[in-house]
Design an enzyme around this catalytic site. Structure first.
Site, mmCIF file in Angstrom:
data_model
loop_
_atom_site.group_PDB
_atom_site.id
_atom_site.type_symbol
_atom_site.label_atom_id
_atom_site.label_comp_id
_atom_site.label_asym_id
_atom_site.label_seq_id
_atom_site.Cartn_x
_atom_site.Cartn_y
_atom_site.Cartn_z
ATOM 1 N N GLN A 145 0.814 -1.217 0.000
ATOM 2 C CA GLN A 145 0.000 0.000 0.000
ATOM 3 C C GLN A 145 0.844 1.262 0.000
ATOM 4 O O GLN A 145 0.350 2.336 -0.354
ATOM 5 C CB GLN A 145 -0.958 -0.004 1.187
ATOM 6 N N CYS B 16 -5.339 0.508 3.674
ATOM 7 C CA CYS B 16 -5.471 -0.902 4.083
ATOM 8 C C CYS B 16 -6.900 -1.414 3.932
ATOM 9 O O CYS B 16 -7.137 -2.552 3.522
ATOM 10 C CB CYS B 16 -5.024 -1.062 5.527
ATOM 11 N N HIS C 15 -5.990 -1.326 11.847
ATOM 12 C CA HIS C 15 -5.476 -1.753 10.549
ATOM 13 C C HIS C 15 -6.393 -2.843 9.997
ATOM 14 O O HIS C 15 -6.886 -3.680 10.748
ATOM 15 C CB HIS C 15 -4.051 -2.283 10.741
ATOM 16 N N ASN D 201 -1.353 -9.375 4.661
ATOM 17 C CA ASN D 201 -1.221 -7.936 4.877
ATOM 18 C C ASN D 201 -0.994 -7.249 3.532
ATOM 19 O O ASN D 201 -0.864 -7.932 2.499
ATOM 20 C CB ASN D 201 -0.058 -7.683 5.851
#
Ligand SMILES: *[C@@H]1O[C@H](CO)[C@@H](O)[C@H](O)[C@H]1NC(C)=O
Ligand SMILES: *[C@@H]1O[C@H](CO)[C@@H](O)[C@H](O)[C@H]1NC(C)=O
Length: 329
Positions: A131, A137, A276, A296
């Site tokens: 990102q 996110c 997150h 992630n």
């Protein structure tokens, strides 16, 4: 003063001459393509890097002594302070709590829930992206769950466009690189009638003008379901039977930022401080320890090729089940 202490300590503990440390710093900068604007910035980044390097060294020494079940690494985030990472890269808005009351998930009994699952093996998980310094996110997380459901429906895994959500979902309450919501990503896709593919509408690491076009449409959804808050058993049932699920976690600790590999089991990872958004792509048990397999969006240089294993059935550690959502087509 603080920095000076860290530097001195780093020198003593690492046992490197400063020229050896200089060499490691130069190598690290090249490896991660780091370029700084001016001398002040270089001095500051170097000090942060040394502090993090020391933190990693100490942690890994303790890990080899059996005190931790995971290791840390001097990854591409190692020149940033924890506060900077939390400010620039997490960006999940917490007001989603107002929707906790509307769990739209209907408990289904008699689901066969496997002991373990890894949806990557079924081609349901797209490649890990980075990102960058953009709090997007929420877009990666929500699209990850939708990519899985689209793959189930169509047989094809097509990476969807986080940039499309960053640029176009402000009317739905998202704030682009300044943060957003998993649920509001789906609200946008439902209202808009679709979302473009990553290849049609590539990621740019910053806010841009909305350029959605139906020509690039590769995903859609009709609804989304919020799981009961903090319920790891239901999360397991849904991940095991439906596919990847978008979740929120507490990613505030330096041990998360610099996670390298192993089972992330940090008792002080408070489930109420979620900041997150990530994607649960599976779960299992390793050496008697239950874990969640989580994707992630910090690139493949972070963690286990971009993934982390977070301890499961440890009282909703890091808030993994505090806000879990999946879309239906
Ligand atoms: C040095 O670079 C940093 C980061 O880009 C910037 O914030 C700062 O204003 C710069 N300082 C000077 C003296 O140019
Ligand atoms: C939650 O419930 C309220 C009241 O029934 C409704 O207006 C709202 O749209 C619901 N939110 C979601 C995300 O379903």
């Amino acid at each position: 003063m603080h920095i000076l202490c860290a530097l001195l300590l780093a020198f003593l503990v690492l046992g490197h001459s400063s020229s050896a440390l200089n060499k490691l710093w130069e190598e690290w900068k090249i490896k991660h393509s780091k370029v700084y604007d001016n001398q002040t910035e270089i001095v500051f980044r170097r000090a942060v890097w040394e502090k993090n390097k020391l933190l990693v060294l100490r942690h890994n020494q303790e890990a080899s002594a059996g005190k931790h079940s995971f290791t840390m690494g001097v990854n591409h985030l190692a020149d940033m302070t924890a506060d900077e990472i939390n400010e620039k890269m997490n960006g999940l808005k917490l007001e989603e709590a107002v929707q906790f009351g509307n769990s739209t998930f209907r408990q289904v009994s008699g689901l066969s829930v496997p002991q373990s699952v890894d949806w990557r093996k079924y081609g349901m998980v797209s490649p890990v992206q980075n990102q960058g310094l953009c709090g997007s996110c929420w877009a990666f997380s929500s699209l990850g769950a939708l990519e899985g459901q689209m793959k189930k429906q169509t047989g094809a895994l097509v990476p969807l466009s986080p940039q499309n959500l960053v640029d176009c979902s402000t009317n739905d309450g998202n704030l682009g690189c300044r943060g957003g919501y998993i649920s509001k990503s789906y609200s946008y896709i439902i209202r808009n009638g679709g979302v473009d593919s990553e290849s049609f509408y590539p990621y740019e690491h910053q806010n841009g003008k909305c350029r959605y076009s139906v020509k690039g449409k590769a995903g859609y959804c009709a609804n989304f379901h919020i799981l009961p808050q903090g319920d790891e058993k239901t999360l397991q049932a849904v991940v095991g039977s439906v596919g990847p699920v978008a979740v929120a976690v507490n990613a505030m600790l330096p041990s998360f930022h610099l996670y390298r590999g192993g089972l992330y089991n940090v008792p002080n990872c408070n489930p109420r401080f979620i900041n997150h958004a990530v994607l649960v792509v599976g779960y299992g048990t390793d050496g008697g320890q239950d874990f969640w397999l989580v994707k992630n969006s910090w690139g493949t240089a972070w963690g286990e090729e971009g993934f982390i294993r977070i301890a499961r059935n440890k009282g909703n550690l890091c808030g993994i089940a505090s806000f879990a959502v999946y879309p239906t087509l």
